[in-house]
Design a protein around this motif. Structure first.
Motif: not given
Length: 263
Positions: A92-93, A150-151, A199-203
């Protein structure tokens, strides 16, 4: 657990990890591969690429009736399912801003889909003398996912359900594994979540971004060893060890990590 000569079902198989697993299982000699996805055209193309040993099935895994129909279709086409890969997932982000609809959808796809498959397959597998379930749960289920509540919650719940299944059915011949990759070059990372999102930057900041094919390689190795945790990123095991060795220190470190990404 060798894939050779098994009937395999892979959900979320039109792209990403699911597609890579379906192709790899076929290359490993699976007797039949069922490529399941909401994206019927994508699933059909993957099945076509694999050849005669594969069929495509459109399936919404958030529906218990459609999961049952998927399994029935697989068994009518090829025979008893030996390996079911609950791979379909949604991201969901969102954090506290996630609404009830986002939570409901994410729980349905990331958790209940595993329950629906187990309800149908576990009794059949026990009666037949064995079978195997693989749940794609993500490292987020072990060490959380910055930016996406949620993820994180649903992936942790999926791992917990897989543990419960293993505890209750291991001695009855049912194998269970959870696939917990960190960064993988799929639509979830490159399409579903904006590259600038937390989220993307953390990954990206957490370690290497693997190809789906590299993850599929880890899956084959993990299934062969019948490991419960399949970790394509081995460093995740160290993160989990630190988490349980000193939870408060781990939480503080994660909070600082998120702050650094938001700065």
């Amino acid at each position: 657990m060798r894939v050779q000569d098994r009937i395999v079902v892979v959900t979320g198989a039109a792209s990403g990890i699911g597609r890579a697993m379906a192709r790899r299982f076929a290359a490993e000699g699976a007797a039949g591969v069922v490529v399941a996805d909401l994206d019927e055209a994508g699933a059909t193309q993957v099945a076509k690429d694999i050849g005669d040993q594969a069929i495509a099935v459109r399936a919404d895994v958030s529906s218990q009736d459609e999961v049952r129909a998927l399994i029935d279709t697989a068994e009518e086409a090829f025979g008893p399912v030996g390996l079911f890969c609950s791979n379909a997932g949604v991201i969901t982000g969102q954090g506290l801003d996630a609404g009830d609809l986002e939570w409901t959808r994410t729980i349905a796809v990331n958790v209940l889909a595993h329950v629906y498959a187990a309800r149908v397959l576990v009794p059949r597998m026990v009666e037949r003398g064995g079978g195997y379930l693989l749940h794609t749960c993500s490292a987020a289920g072990l060490i959380s996912c910055p930016g996406d509540a949620p993820y994180s919650v649903t992936k942790a719940a999926a791992i917990s359900f897989a543990e419960w299944l293993s505890i209750h059915y291991r001695t009855k011949g049912i194998g269970v594994s959870v696939l917990c990759p960190q960064g993988v070059r799929t639509g979830m990372l490159s399409g579903d979540v904006d590259a600038q999102h937390l989220t993307a930057r953390a990954v990206v900041a957490s370690g290497p971004i693997l190809t789906p094919e590299a993850v599929a390689e880890s899956v084959v190795e993990g299934l062969d060893a019948e490991r419960f945790y399949i970790l394509p990123h081995p460093e995740v095991a160290e993160y989990v060890r630190r988490k349980f060795d000193d939870p408060d220190r781990w939480l503080s470190g994660m909070a600082r990590f998120v702050d650094s990404l938001e700065a």
